[in-house]
Design an enzyme around this catalytic site. Sequence first.
Site, PDB file in Angstrom:
ATOM      1  N   HIS A   1      24.904 -19.380  10.600  1.00 12.06           N
ATOM      2  CA  HIS A   1      25.081 -20.365  11.664  1.00 12.06           C
ATOM      3  C   HIS A   1      24.069 -20.122  12.780  1.00 12.06           C
ATOM      4  O   HIS A   1      23.942 -19.011  13.280  1.00 12.06           O
ATOM      5  CB  HIS A   1      26.509 -20.256  12.202  1.00 12.06           C
ATOM      6  CG  HIS A   1      26.791 -21.165  13.338  1.00 12.06           C
ATOM      7  ND1 HIS A   1      27.263 -20.707  14.540  1.00 12.06           N
ATOM      8  CD2 HIS A   1      26.665 -22.496  13.465  1.00 12.06           C
ATOM      9  CE1 HIS A   1      27.429 -21.729  15.359  1.00 12.06           C
ATOM     10  NE2 HIS A   1      27.069 -22.830  14.741  1.00 12.06           N
TER      11      HIS A   1
ATOM     12  N   ASP B   1       4.902 -30.501   6.535  1.00 12.04           N
ATOM     13  CA  ASP B   1       3.997 -31.293   5.716  1.00 12.04           C
ATOM     14  C   ASP B   1       2.892 -30.415   5.129  1.00 12.04           C
ATOM     15  O   ASP B   1       2.822 -29.205   5.395  1.00 12.04           O
ATOM     16  CB  ASP B   1       3.428 -32.469   6.523  1.00 12.04           C
ATOM     17  CG  ASP B   1       2.599 -32.057   7.737  1.00 12.04           C
ATOM     18  OD1 ASP B   1       1.918 -31.007   7.708  1.00 12.04           O
ATOM     19  OD2 ASP B   1       2.611 -32.814   8.729  1.00 12.04           O
TER      20      ASP B   1
ATOM     21  N   ASP C   1      23.955 -27.836  12.825  1.00 12.48           N
ATOM     22  CA  ASP C   1      24.774 -27.199  13.854  1.00 12.48           C
ATOM     23  C   ASP C   1      25.408 -28.257  14.765  1.00 12.48           C
ATOM     24  O   ASP C   1      24.716 -29.119  15.294  1.00 12.48           O
ATOM     25  CB  ASP C   1      23.900 -26.253  14.671  1.00 12.48           C
ATOM     26  CG  ASP C   1      24.675 -25.261  15.503  1.00 12.48           C
ATOM     27  OD1 ASP C   1      25.888 -25.477  15.716  1.00 12.48           O
ATOM     28  OD2 ASP C   1      24.082 -24.265  15.920  1.00 12.48           O
TER      29      ASP C   1
ATOM     30  N   MET D   1       7.968 -32.490  15.318  1.00 11.95           N
ATOM     31  CA  MET D   1       6.749 -32.142  16.043  1.00 11.95           C
ATOM     32  C   MET D   1       6.250 -33.398  16.755  1.00 11.95           C
ATOM     33  O   MET D   1       6.139 -34.458  16.127  1.00 11.95           O
ATOM     34  CB  MET D   1       5.667 -31.626  15.097  1.00 11.95           C
ATOM     35  CG  MET D   1       4.376 -31.245  15.812  1.00 11.95           C
ATOM     36  SD  MET D   1       3.008 -30.842  14.682  1.00 11.95           S
ATOM     37  CE  MET D   1       3.499 -29.226  14.130  1.00 11.95           C
TER      38      MET D   1
ATOM     39  N   TYR E   1       4.786 -24.525  16.748  1.00 11.81           N
ATOM     40  CA  TYR E   1       4.326 -23.355  15.988  1.00 11.81           C
ATOM     41  C   TYR E   1       5.048 -22.090  16.443  1.00 11.81           C
ATOM     42  O   TYR E   1       5.428 -21.254  15.622  1.00 11.81           O
ATOM     43  CB  TYR E   1       2.811 -23.155  16.144  1.00 11.81           C
ATOM     44  CG  TYR E   1       1.954 -24.246  15.562  1.00 11.81           C
ATOM     45  CD1 TYR E   1       2.291 -24.898  14.381  1.00 11.81           C
ATOM     46  CD2 TYR E   1       0.774 -24.629  16.187  1.00 11.81           C
ATOM     47  CE1 TYR E   1       1.491 -25.901  13.852  1.00 11.81           C
ATOM     48  CE2 TYR E   1      -0.039 -25.624  15.662  1.00 11.81           C
ATOM     49  CZ  TYR E   1       0.330 -26.252  14.492  1.00 11.81           C
ATOM     50  OH  TYR E   1      -0.466 -27.237  13.981  1.00 11.81           O
TER      51      TYR E   1
ATOM     52  N   TYR F   1       2.297 -35.208  11.053  1.00  8.78           N
ATOM     53  CA  TYR F   1       3.503 -34.964  11.845  1.00  8.78           C
ATOM     54  C   TYR F   1       4.792 -35.046  11.026  1.00  8.78           C
ATOM     55  O   TYR F   1       5.839 -35.403  11.547  1.00  8.78           O
ATOM     56  CB  TYR F   1       3.566 -35.887  13.073  1.00  8.78           C
ATOM     57  CG  TYR F   1       2.403 -35.662  14.007  1.00  8.78           C
ATOM     58  CD1 TYR F   1       2.417 -34.590  14.888  1.00  8.78           C
ATOM     59  CD2 TYR F   1       1.297 -36.495  13.978  1.00  8.78           C
ATOM     60  CE1 TYR F   1       1.344 -34.368  15.744  1.00  8.78           C
ATOM     61  CE2 TYR F   1       0.217 -36.276  14.824  1.00  8.78           C
ATOM     62  CZ  TYR F   1       0.246 -35.213  15.695  1.00  8.78           C
ATOM     63  OH  TYR F   1      -0.816 -34.992  16.528  1.00  8.78           O
TER      64      TYR F   1
END
Length: 150
Positions: free
Chosen positions: A22, A30, A69, A79, A118, A136
Amino acid sequence: MLKNIDPLLNADVLQALRAMGHGDELVLCDANFPADSVARQTVLGKVLRIDGVGTREAARAILSVMALDTAVEVAAHRMEVVGEPDNVLPVQQEVQLEINHAEGRERIMGSIERFAFYDVARTAYCVIATGERRFYGCFVFKKGVIAPEA
């Protein structure tokens, strides 16, 4: 083959999804993402692959076995497009639809600036690379829990 398990979920991916706890995060990325170098810094320490499909199909497979979650308002992030943080590209819209379908309701997807993405990715549990060639097509999913049966 296993019954009721999406065949895109190979043994390595299934093992990682099962091992995550959890609040652990996974990165779905990609084909242009620096998956190998980033993955070396994650908890798992190596890149996982779901080749031959895009992030939409991979997200559908992952979310078929992993709950997001619910203890946080935003359990999925995309992104951001450089210089256009509010621009939600078609690949990102498609993954949003998969999230909503898997969760049975609309879930807000947040966004993270490219270089901050990143940084987040390096602290994730694992990185799962796809064959997605659209720009993206990179996401972070935070694992949730499965409630006990009554």
